[in-house]
Write an enzyme that holds these catalytic residues in place. Structure first.
Site: not given
Length: 642
Positions: A353, A356
């Site tokens: 995402d 991350h």
């Protein structure tokens, strides 16, 4: 009868370069620098894979459902991390309501911290304080400082305490109708008579000497208190001045605020804010005294064993797009002596995402998979060369290369080698061999008619009157050079030790003088390498001369009465008595009886730990497997034919 003269011919032309050495010189077709410059790799690494530990969050958490796409480290490195998604050391210290509460603990000489983003402006933690960045900065700085002096550290999530009977645990509307786990808020009910303020609070807490298996020599404790802008804000009920003070067992004040003796801020706010100072306290029993109504009670700490100095690396911990970050980790590390900071150059762009799995961060942390010879603020190095093009910024640890200009690194002969002191010969690549008789003959014999007047070239001899350098004189020369090297090292060490004494207690002075000191170390090392280069050149030259003497003896023995040695390296042969096959037997015996070559010398230079940032008393710290005793002629095996 036709007599011819056969000699070993000197084959040097303008393509050769001259290399001067102690005891002998060389001509060479090629040359190379003794060492190449190395370039540090950006990011973090470790000196020893078995002695490091990391503290992290979801970006290093193997239990995260999106792992490994969510991770900024490899699966191998993730095993070294103490991590939990959503966690941070500061969250575990204070325990805000609804946040991850993870028991951070572990041991390692080198500690890597990649956490902190989960307590940032984006998380919007309130609890009587809109902006926690200053507290986070001081907290992270204290963690890094104590971690650099300890082998083990652990969160202590439950301190023994004694609370006054009149105080009960309280909550706050601006803290999700709850409160922090540390400090805990205790209040006194003063209704129905609000003008009655209640009693002064007296509480006790104990910092343990051990928590589980973790020894505690020093604790990091948050000393929290309220800050009122004026006496009237606190004193609406006629309750006097505000105070919240921590005392040690001897009654000495170690933390807190006392508005009975300290002025209020003078601002116009109606709501207090909470301040938390970071205290470093020894194990023992402490008391807390506070004015009526409110008591902020320390209930957690981080404990450190303070057993050894170690390394600390802090990794910048920021959000991706759309979320607001702070840079407390960066500022804390930069203001902590010895802390190495790993920073991104680009925004965080995640794979799993937005927050991350950043590729740049993965590259910066990929070095954690390896062992480096040197780690520094400039990056890490695992090559063995002692030199780098640019000065490596401190802090740095391990066997770190020194800054040097490429042109200042001594060159050694390579390719085709010919000694100049009394002989001539060739040798192929000295990195694979120094010399061998099979190298000495092929292409070097030539036939000349005596009447042409071509004479032989002087060949080194065992005799004092010969054209070469004797073993005895070479040994004495090498012994003197060896003593000179030791004097050079000793005087350099003494000078650096004096500087160490002057700056050992002043980190800023260390930073100011490091460049000057490193330049001195680099110059001294380059001076030593120049001496070693001269020793190698002289050693090879003398060895080649000696080998040719052996070759000449073998040729004379094979020739018997068929050839007469008229000068070192030259023979007269009657062409009618000794035809071509006879001459081949005498002079080209190596074609059927090759002689083993001598193993190469090891010229590796090894820089030891940096004395300025590792707490070492070493000065100019270099070692080399080149033993001076092994460089003297008596210690060198000469190829001999059987």
């Amino acid at each position: 009868a036709e007599k011819i003269k056969i000699c070993l011919q000197k084959q040097v032309n303008s393509s050769f370069s001259l290399h001067n050495g102690f005891g002998g010189n060389l001509y060479a077709t090629e040359e190379k620098r003794m060492f190449e410059l190395v370039k540090p790799k950006a990011g973090a690494s470790v000196l020893n894979q078995s002695t490091w530990i990391c503290f992290g969050d979801s970006r290093t958490d193997q239990s995260n459902s999106a792992f490994p796409r969510s991770a900024d480290v490899s699966a191998k490195t993730a095993e070294k991390f103490r991590s939990l998604s959503g966690g941070s050391l500061m969250l575990s210290m204070f325990g805000p309501p609804g946040k991850v509460d993870y028991l951070y603990q572990g041991c390692g000489k080198h500690k890597v911290f990649y956490e902190g983003v989960n307590w940032s402006p984006h998380t919007a933690i309130d609890c009587y304080r809109k902006n926690w960045t200053d507290i986070k900065l001081n907290f992270q700085k204290s963690i890094y400082e104590l971690a650099s002096q300890s082998h083990c550290m652990s969160l202590v999530n439950a301190l023994d305490k004694t609370i006054p009977l009149q105080a009960t645990k309280g909550v706050a509307k601006n803290c999700n109708n709850s409160f922090l786990k540390n400090p805990a808020l205790y209040t006194q009910e003063v209704k129905p008579l609000e003008q009655i303020c209640g009693e002064e609070n007296l509480a006790f807490f104990t910092l343990p000497t051990q928590f589980g298996t973790y020894e505690c020599k020093l604790h990091l404790v948050a000393s929290c208190y309220f800050i009122y802008d004026s006496k009237e804000v606190y004193n609406k009920r006629g309750c006097g001045n505000y105070f919240q003070v921590i005392y040690d067992s001897s009654g000495k004040v170690v933390g807190g605020l006392d508005n009975r003796v300290s002025p209020y801020t003078g601002n116009s706010g109606d709501t207090p804010t909470m301040q938390c100072d970071m205290l470093q306290l020894k194990p023992g029993r402490y008391s807390v005294r506070s004015s009526p109504r409110f008591l902020l009670m320390p209930e957690r700490s981080y404990c450190f064993d303070m057993k050894e100095k170690g390394l600390v690396t802090a990794v910048q911990s920021i959000w991706g797009k759309g979320r607001k970050s702070d840079y407390a980790v960066d500022q804390a590390c930069l203001s902590t002596p010895g802390c190495m900071l790993i920073q991104k150059q680009k925004p965080y762009i995640g794979e799993a995402d937005d927050h991350h799995g950043d590729q740049e961060m993965r590259e910066l942390l990929s070095g954690l998979d390896y062992e480096a010879r040197c780690i520094s603020q400039s990056g890490w190095v695992n090559e063995t060369s002692p030199f780098t093009e640019e000065y490596l910024l401190p802090p740095k640890f391990g066997r770190c290369p020194l800054a040097a200009k490429e042109e200042s690194i001594p060159k050694i002969p390579d390719g085709l080698l010919i000694p100049t002191s009394g002989t001539d010969t060739t040798v192929t690549k000295p990195k694979s061999r120094i010399f061998g008789i099979d190298d000495l003959i092929i292409g070097l014999l030539f036939v000349a008619i005596v009447e042409a007047g071509i004479g032989g070239y002087l060949l080194g001899s065992r005799k004092e009157s010969g054209g070469g350098v004797t073993k005895e004189s070479a040994e004495k020369g090498f012994e003197k050079i060896g003593n000179d090297i030791q004097i050079l090292r000793s005087s350099t060490n003494i000078a650096i030790e004096k500087l160490n004494d002057r700056i050992s207690h002043d980190e800023q002075a260390i930073r100011d003088l490091t460049l000057e000191i490193e330049n001195a170390r680099s110059e001294a090392l380059l001076g030593e390498l120049g001496i070693i280069r001269a020793l190698l050149v002289g050693n090879i030259s003398i060895g080649l001369q000696e080998s040719l003497w052996e070759l000449a003896s073998e040729i004379t023995n094979r020739a018997g009465d068929l050839a007469v040695e008229v000068s070192p390296g030259c023979w007269i042969i009657d062409n009618n008595i000794c035809d071509q096959s006879c001459q081949n037997f005498i002079f080209k015996f190596n074609e059927t009886a090759p002689v083993p070559t001598i193993p190469p010398l090891d010229t590796k230079i090894d820089l030891q730990s940096d004395p300025f940032y590792w707490g070492s008393s070493l000065g100019l710290a270099i070692t080399t497997p080149i033993s001076l005793a092994a460089l003297v002629i008596s210690g060198i095996a000469i190829c001999r034919t059987k």
